[in-house]
Design a protein around this motif. Structure first.
Motif, PDB file in Angstrom:
ATOM      1  N   CYS A   1      -7.426  -6.348  10.717  1.00 30.04           N
ATOM      2  CA  CYS A   1      -7.024  -5.311   9.761  1.00 30.04           C
ATOM      3  C   CYS A   1      -8.120  -4.274   9.542  1.00 30.04           C
ATOM      4  O   CYS A   1      -7.911  -3.310   8.830  1.00 30.04           O
ATOM      5  CB  CYS A   1      -6.596  -5.936   8.439  1.00 30.04           C
TER       6      CYS A   1
ATOM      7  N   HIS B   1      -6.012  -3.012   2.856  1.00 35.83           N
ATOM      8  CA  HIS B   1      -4.785  -3.684   3.297  1.00 35.83           C
ATOM      9  C   HIS B   1      -5.139  -5.080   3.791  1.00 35.83           C
ATOM     10  O   HIS B   1      -6.056  -5.253   4.595  1.00 35.83           O
ATOM     11  CB  HIS B   1      -4.115  -2.871   4.407  1.00 35.83           C
TER      12      HIS B   1
ATOM     13  N   THR C   1      -0.775 -10.393   4.890  1.00 39.46           N
ATOM     14  CA  THR C   1       0.549  -9.906   4.512  1.00 39.46           C
ATOM     15  C   THR C   1       1.361  -9.563   5.761  1.00 39.46           C
ATOM     16  O   THR C   1       2.552  -9.883   5.855  1.00 39.46           O
ATOM     17  CB  THR C   1       0.426  -8.663   3.610  1.00 39.46           C
ATOM     18  N   ASP C   2       0.724  -8.923   6.742  1.00 36.88           N
ATOM     19  CA  ASP C   2       1.399  -8.608   8.007  1.00 36.88           C
ATOM     20  C   ASP C   2       1.795  -9.880   8.751  1.00 36.88           C
ATOM     21  O   ASP C   2       2.882  -9.964   9.313  1.00 36.88           O
ATOM     22  CB  ASP C   2       0.495  -7.761   8.910  1.00 36.88           C
TER      23      ASP C   2
END
Length: 121
Positions: free
Chosen positions: A86, A101, A105-106
């Motif tokens: 990330c 970010h 989560t991805d």
């Protein structure tokens, strides 16, 4: 193994080549098994791919005192390694630089798409 024993007692040769590999660490992840198989699967080695036509995995219980259970089909196991990147640079924890970010989560989003609510892959 009983078939091998019966052939030996009858003085008969087996009609196939058999290689036995016993491994008892499945419940702990079989950590060394892949490396061992790679080491033994060399030309002329114990698990030389040219010498093996079939693989039989027996990971079952006995259905009685004299009746073992032999697996003839498996659901299968597949192992994957996934890496989510990330940021190209180290992002120190804390509040300096604002929010970042989160790659996890991805990953969760991607994995949620692998199987639908009906179990279809």
């Amino acid at each position: 193994l009983w078939v091998i024993e019966a052939h030996k007692q009858l003085g008969r040769e087996l009609p196939v080549n058999i290689r036995c590999l016993f491994e008892g660490m499945e419940e702990a992840g079989s950590k060394g098994l892949p490396a061992l198989c790679e080491k033994l699967a060399t030309p002329g080695g114990f698990l030389d791919p040219k010498a093996i036509d079939y693989i039989c995995i027996s990971d079952n219980y006995w259905t009685g005192k004299t009746k073992p259970c032999l697996t003839h089909g498996l659901r299968g196991n597949v192992y994957f390694h996934m890496e989510i990147i990330c940021s190209e640079k180290d992002m120190h924890s804390g509040v300096i630089g604002g929010g970042v970010h989160e790659g996890l989560t991805d990953l969760v989003q991607l994995m949620s798409k692998l199987v639908d609510s009906q179990g279809k892959i």
